[in-house]
Each structure stands twice: as structure tokens, then as C-alpha cells.
Design an enzyme around this catalytic site. Structure first.
Site, PDB file in Angstrom:
ATOM      1  N   SER A 207     -15.032  18.446  31.417  1.00  0.00           N
ATOM      2  CA  SER A 207     -16.337  18.029  30.918  1.00  0.00           C
ATOM      3  C   SER A 207     -17.307  19.211  30.903  1.00  0.00           C
ATOM      4  O   SER A 207     -17.031  20.218  30.250  1.00  0.00           O
ATOM      5  CB  SER A 207     -16.867  16.860  31.770  1.00  0.00           C
ATOM      6  OG  SER A 207     -17.977  16.251  31.167  1.00  0.00           O
ATOM      7  N   ASP A 345     -13.800   8.565  23.544  1.00  0.00           N
ATOM      8  CA  ASP A 345     -14.729   9.027  24.586  1.00  0.00           C
ATOM      9  C   ASP A 345     -16.143   8.586  24.202  1.00  0.00           C
ATOM     10  O   ASP A 345     -16.684   9.039  23.188  1.00  0.00           O
ATOM     11  CB  ASP A 345     -14.651  10.550  24.695  1.00  0.00           C
ATOM     12  CG  ASP A 345     -15.480  11.107  25.853  1.00  0.00           C
ATOM     13  OD1 ASP A 345     -16.430  10.433  26.300  1.00  0.00           O
ATOM     14  OD2 ASP A 345     -15.178  12.226  26.308  1.00  0.00           O
ATOM     15  N   HIS A 376     -13.685   9.103  28.835  1.00  0.00           N
ATOM     16  CA  HIS A 376     -14.183  10.381  29.341  1.00  0.00           C
ATOM     17  C   HIS A 376     -13.552  10.659  30.705  1.00  0.00           C
ATOM     18  O   HIS A 376     -13.916  10.034  31.714  1.00  0.00           O
ATOM     19  CB  HIS A 376     -15.705  10.358  29.450  1.00  0.00           C
ATOM     20  CG  HIS A 376     -16.299  11.713  29.712  1.00  0.00           C
ATOM     21  ND1 HIS A 376     -16.444  12.665  28.714  1.00  0.00           N
ATOM     22  CD2 HIS A 376     -16.750  12.292  30.852  1.00  0.00           C
ATOM     23  CE1 HIS A 376     -16.967  13.759  29.234  1.00  0.00           C
ATOM     24  NE2 HIS A 376     -17.154  13.559  30.531  1.00  0.00           N
TER      25      HIS A 376
END
Length: 425
Positions: A207, A345, A376
Site C-alpha cells: 500500500s 480494491d 485492499h
């Protein structure tokens, strides 16, 4: 008489209403859980090179169906929520040593070091340098699960603890982690290179950590020395492009934005004394007005504009996002680069995925992997209801790293054979 004769029809009407209600609920469940969505191998974008062909043969997960848990695994929201609240299932507790590094501005960077638990598949000394997601650290369950798996595959792991993220570590300067600051990650990598001069590096970012590691590698060619490859999972590539999508209610992004902003507020306020103290080391001072705006902020963009950009002296949010995003550094990365996102996501809008798509079409070292499901940082696997401890993501990153190590070993052996043959001539 007519009323008496019509009464028996009422239960039939009620039964019809019940059936309609049940049908409506089932329809909503099927839509929300995305049950009709098929399972399929991930979409792959890459250029046809000897390396890409080798990777396709050596990494079965790239061409194999990703099968999430049947009941809920096709919902990106549930995958994301489970990652956010639960982390992982039956998460292990790998043993590591915490290291402390003093930064030039007085900040204290920390990372946790985990030694390998088995011999590596190519018999080499390889270290994974790992940068977690926003406000995350080595104690998060998804990091612990991945580290344990990597250790068992022969990797040493160094995991950065984002500055200010650990609740029991006080800040020693008026600064905390930001969206694209690479200082602490670079200090950790340099420490590993100095301590283990023979080791080779696999760079991994999750991320926000994906943005940091890609930006770090692209900032300088020297940063790519001793690096075998880089893997980025679920990053958004450009904060400037993402800010508009983060304010939209589509896929509940505005709600996720609020939740992450609330978490950031708690972290900032927990370090209030260090961050809001007068200090000549800070490019722009934080004042009471900034603190008041922080209390009323409902989005990450408001927090970035009022607090985060000032840690590095940016004059505007636009400048902060432009300079801190990895977008302009991606074309300067020359080591093998694996970019992984999920099509469902809810945090990363589909428009942002044009960045890795375009990059993979232009650069031979880049492969873009896009499974249909995973949310995610979820990527849970399982049969019907209960997920397995290891995720598809954990296995893919290690499988890719193993393949790159084998590729480099094969190249080295071919080079040695050629030199030996030329010497005999």
C-alpha cells in the site's frame, strides 16, 4: 358473506410478500457478495522477454486461478474489512530484534530484524527489506504472517516501523512518517547493506509502503545497487490523481477515507507534545490553528494539507502530492519490478491502474498483475467460509522473489561457463 369468502386469500397474499422479501434479500446478498463473479487467473501485462517467460514458468500463481473463499471472498469490501480488523487468521509471532537508528534531524527510526529459519532455495544470503502500509509496523498481523512465511523460505527480513506508528515509541523530533518520505526506509536499507555486505536485497512495499519503496529506488541509481527486484502491492501510484476519487462515495471510498483520517488523527494527537512543540528543525511551524483544523478534519487530504505537508516544508497540497508520489520515479527503476493490484480494491480507483498498465507496456523490467478479487491487502484464500492462514499475496511475493533469485543464479552460472570456455581457448 363476501368478506367471509375473501378471508382465506389473505395468507396467500402474505406468503407472496414474504417470498418477495426473501427474493429481494437474496438478490442484495448476491450483489453485495458479488457471488456471480467468476474466478480466473490474474490479468498480466508485460513485455515478452526471456525474464518474463522464465517468470511465467517459475511462478505458477501468475497463471493459476486465484480462488477466494466462496461465500464472501469475491467482495472487495469484505476482504478489505477483514484485513483491516482481523489482519490474518492464526497469525504467527516471529521473533525479531528491534533496531534503532538516529536520523540527521534527531528522529529515531526503528525497524525489526528477523533472521531466516531455513536455507534459501539458491543457497544465497538474501534479505527482504519491507515497508508496511499507512501507519503500520512490524507488529501488524499481515506483516507477521508474511515475515514468518518468508523466514521459512530462507529470507532475512527487515521491517520498517513507520515513524510515529508504534504506540510505545516516542518521537524524538517534530516529525512523523509521511506519504512519500524515504529517509527512514533508506536508513534501514543502508544499515542492512553495511551489516551484511554480501547480502542481496528484495524490496517489498505494501500500500503506502509500495509508494515509498518505488520512490526510494527511483531517487538514485545507487539505491538500486545489490537489489534483485522490487514488489509493490496495492499502492495507488499518484496521490494527486487519487485525491479526487477518495472524496467520491463510489465503492464507499469517502467512508474509507473518513476511517483512515480518524486513525491518523489519533496517531498525530498521541504525539501532540513532540509535533506541536516549537522547534527550529521544522521547515514550517505547526500552530494552534492547525491543531483546531486537525480536530475537525474528516479526510486524509485535510490532514495532509494542514499537518503532513508542513513536516517537509511544502507550500501546497498539490506540491506535496506531486513530489511525494512515486509516479515520476517509476521510469527510473531498472531492476525487475512486480506491481500487484486487485480489480475490486475499494481504495484504488480503476483510473489509477492506467499508470502500471502504461508502465508495463513501455518497460521490459515491469510486470503488472491484476486479479479480479482480493480487495485492499486482503487476497484471502479458502474453500467456502473460513480463510487459510496464508494469503495469495504472501505466496506470490515469495514465489516471485524465489524465481528472480533463480534467474540471477542461472545468469551467473552461464557467465562463469562462458568465461571458462573462453579461457580454455
Amino acid at each position: 358473506m363476501n368478506a367471509i369468502m375473501e378471508t382465506p386469500e389473505l395468507p396467500a397474499v402474505f406468503d407472496g410478500v414474504k417470498l418477495a422479501a426473501v427474493a429481494a434479500v437474496l438478490y442484495i446478498i448476491v450483489r453485495c457478495l458479488n457471488l456471480k463473479s467468476p474466478t480466473a487467473p490474474p490479468d498480466l501485462l508485460y513485455q515478452d522477454t526471456p525474464l518474463s517467460r522464465f517468470l511465467l514458468k517459475s511462478c505458477p500463481l501468475l497463471t493459476k486461478e486465484y480462488v477466494p473463499p466462496l461465500i464472501w471472498g469475491k467482495s472487495g469490501h469484505i476482504q478489505t474489512a477483514l484485513y483491516g480488523k482481523m489482519g490474518r487468521v492464526s497469525s504467527p509471532h516471529p521473533y525479531g530484534l528491534r533496531k534503532y537508528l538516529t536520523m540527521p534531524d534527531g528522529a529515531t527510526a526503528t525497524f525489526d530484524l528477523f533472521e531466516p529459519l531455513a536455507e534459501h532455495c539458491v543457497g544465497e544470503d538474501v534479505t527482504m527489506v519491507i515497508c508496511p502500509g499507512i501507519a503500520n509496523h512490524s507488529e501488524k498481523q499481515y506483516i507477521r504472517t508474511f515475515v514468518d512465511y518468508a523466514q521459512k523460505n530462507g529470507y532475512r527480513c527487515a521491517v520498517l516501523n513507520h515513524l510515529g506508528a508504534l504506540p510505545n515509541i516516542e518521537l524524538t523530533s517534530p516529525r512523523m512518517f509521511t506519504y512519500g518520505c524515504t529517509w527512514e526506509f533508506g536508513a534501514m536499507v543502508n544499515h542492512i547493506k553495511k551489516t551484511y555486505p554480501q547480502t542481496q536485497l528484495v524490496v517489498v512495499g505494501f500500500s503506502l509502503g509500495g509508494n515509498i519503496v518505488c520512490k526510494y529506488l527511483g531517487e538514485s541509481q545507487a539505491n538500486q545497487e545489490s537489489v534483485l527486484c522490487c514488489v509493490s502491492v496495492c499502492q495507488g501510484y499518484s496521490a494527486l490523481r487519487a485525491q479526487e476519487t477518495f472524496m467520491q462515495w463510489d465503492q464507499c471510498r469517502r467512508f474509507y477515507n473518513f476511517l483512515m483520517a480518524d486513525n491518523m488523527k489519533k496517531i498525530i494527537l498521541s504525539h501532540r507534545n513532540a509535533l506541536f512543540a516549537d522547534s527550529p528543525k521544522r521547515p514550517q511551524p505547526l500552530v494552534d490553528t492547525d491543531l483546531n483544523r486537525l480536530h475537525t478534519a474528516t479526510s486524509l487530504m485535510q490532514i495532509d494539507d494542514n499537518i503532513m505537508r508542513k513536516f517537509h516544508g511544502y507550500n501546497s497540497l498539490k506540491e506535496y502530492y506531486e513530489q511525494e508520489s512515486c509516479l515520476r520515479f517509476l521510469y527510473r527503476i531498472f531492476v525487475p519490478l512486480l506491481l500487484v493490484n486487485a480489480a475490486d480494491d475499494p481504495l484504488v480507483h480503476d483510473s489509477l491502474l492506467s499508470i502500471p498498465r502504461t508502465l508495463s507496456e513501455k518497460r521490459e523490467n515491469v510486470m503488472f498483475v491484476l486479479p479480479l478479487h482480493g480487495g485492499h491487502l486482503g487476497f484471502f484464500e479458502g474453500a467456502v467460509l473460513f480463510p487459510e492462514p496464508l494469503t495469495w499475496m504472501d505466496k506470490l511475493v515469495v514465489q516471485y522473489a524465489n524465481a528472480i533469485c533463480q534467474w540471477e543464479r542461472n545468469k551467473s552460472q552461464c557467465s562463469d561457463t562462458e568465461q571458462s570456455s573462453s579461457g580454455q581457448e
